[in-house]
Design an enzyme around this catalytic site. Sequence first.
Site, PDB file in Angstrom:
ATOM      1  CG  HIS A  37      -0.989   1.307   2.840  1.00 12.44           C
ATOM      2  ND1 HIS A  37      -1.172   2.248   3.820  1.00 12.44           N
ATOM      3  CD2 HIS A  37      -1.376   1.880   1.684  1.00 12.44           C
ATOM      4  CE1 HIS A  37      -1.646   3.352   3.274  1.00 12.44           C
ATOM      5  NE2 HIS A  37      -1.778   3.157   1.989  1.00 12.44           N
ATOM      6  CB  SER A 187      -8.254   6.208   5.365  1.00 14.35           C
ATOM      7  OG  SER A 187      -7.843   7.397   4.721  1.00 14.35           O
TER       8      SER A 187
END
Length: 281
Positions: A37, A187
């Site tokens: 991210h 993830s």
Amino acid sequence: MRTVGDLRALRACIRAWKQEGHRVGFVPTMGNLHAGHFSLVDLARRQADRVVASVFVNPTQFGPSEDFARYPRTLAEDSVGLVEHNCDLLFAPSVEVMYPFGPEQAMRIHVPGVGDTLEGAHRPGHFDGVATIVAKLFAMVEPDVAVFGQKDWQQLLVVRRLARELAFPLEIVAGPTVRDDDGLALSSRNRYLDVHQRARAPELHATLEWMRESFVDGHVLAAIEGAAVRRLERAGFNPDYAVVRRAEDLGVPAEGERSGLLALVAAKLGNTRLIDNLAFD
Ligand code: PAF
């Protein structure tokens, strides 16, 4: 970094930036942020003068037996990381802000074709939920550029189609997948893996690499796909698919088609479902 949860504050901030002529970059997330991210936030930073990230665990993109309730919610840590990556504004809305009539009564956007196959087929309604929330977020944040990760390749295609068809005046930029040293794509769901499953998980990426090598060696796609599924099963996965598709629309490649292809896999390790992909070019 400012954190806002309501629309009025969000819009006031964005309007002020736009009046000053700033280009606004946007990174939508469901939180539990990791280096993948943050690489998207860094990318947005390079594309824009001001960066907005959103954290919202979107109920409508989870199936009834999926992990919505236990999805990790770590807003305080996420906030610290976003500050470190020079994010200007964190939009962390409530369910009521995003779904004023409730998630069950919410309007839905369906992206046919690219949204129906693979993840769309294995997780019915998933991309309707994604397309709906992304359209709402675009309407609220009004970004000039929005950044999505290539790890969710199909989501990226769904969002591109959505932005084009609903004529959102923005650019969609794709950020490369960030991996651990052993190849496992980062993830938020990796944290569900126990120590034994984590040790096996890199086989997902290894299988994608093997599919690419087999393709380069000239093997037939159907044979590669079948062998990839068996390879994952031998490694203890329960695969949903291991396929080679056209990267631009996820269509099945014509016989002899050799460029613009991508391998995509989805498989469960215990109760944890992981996805990954690898471009052949
Ligand atoms: O990729 C995600 O984290 C989500 O699907 C997104 C794009 C934030 C929509 O909820």
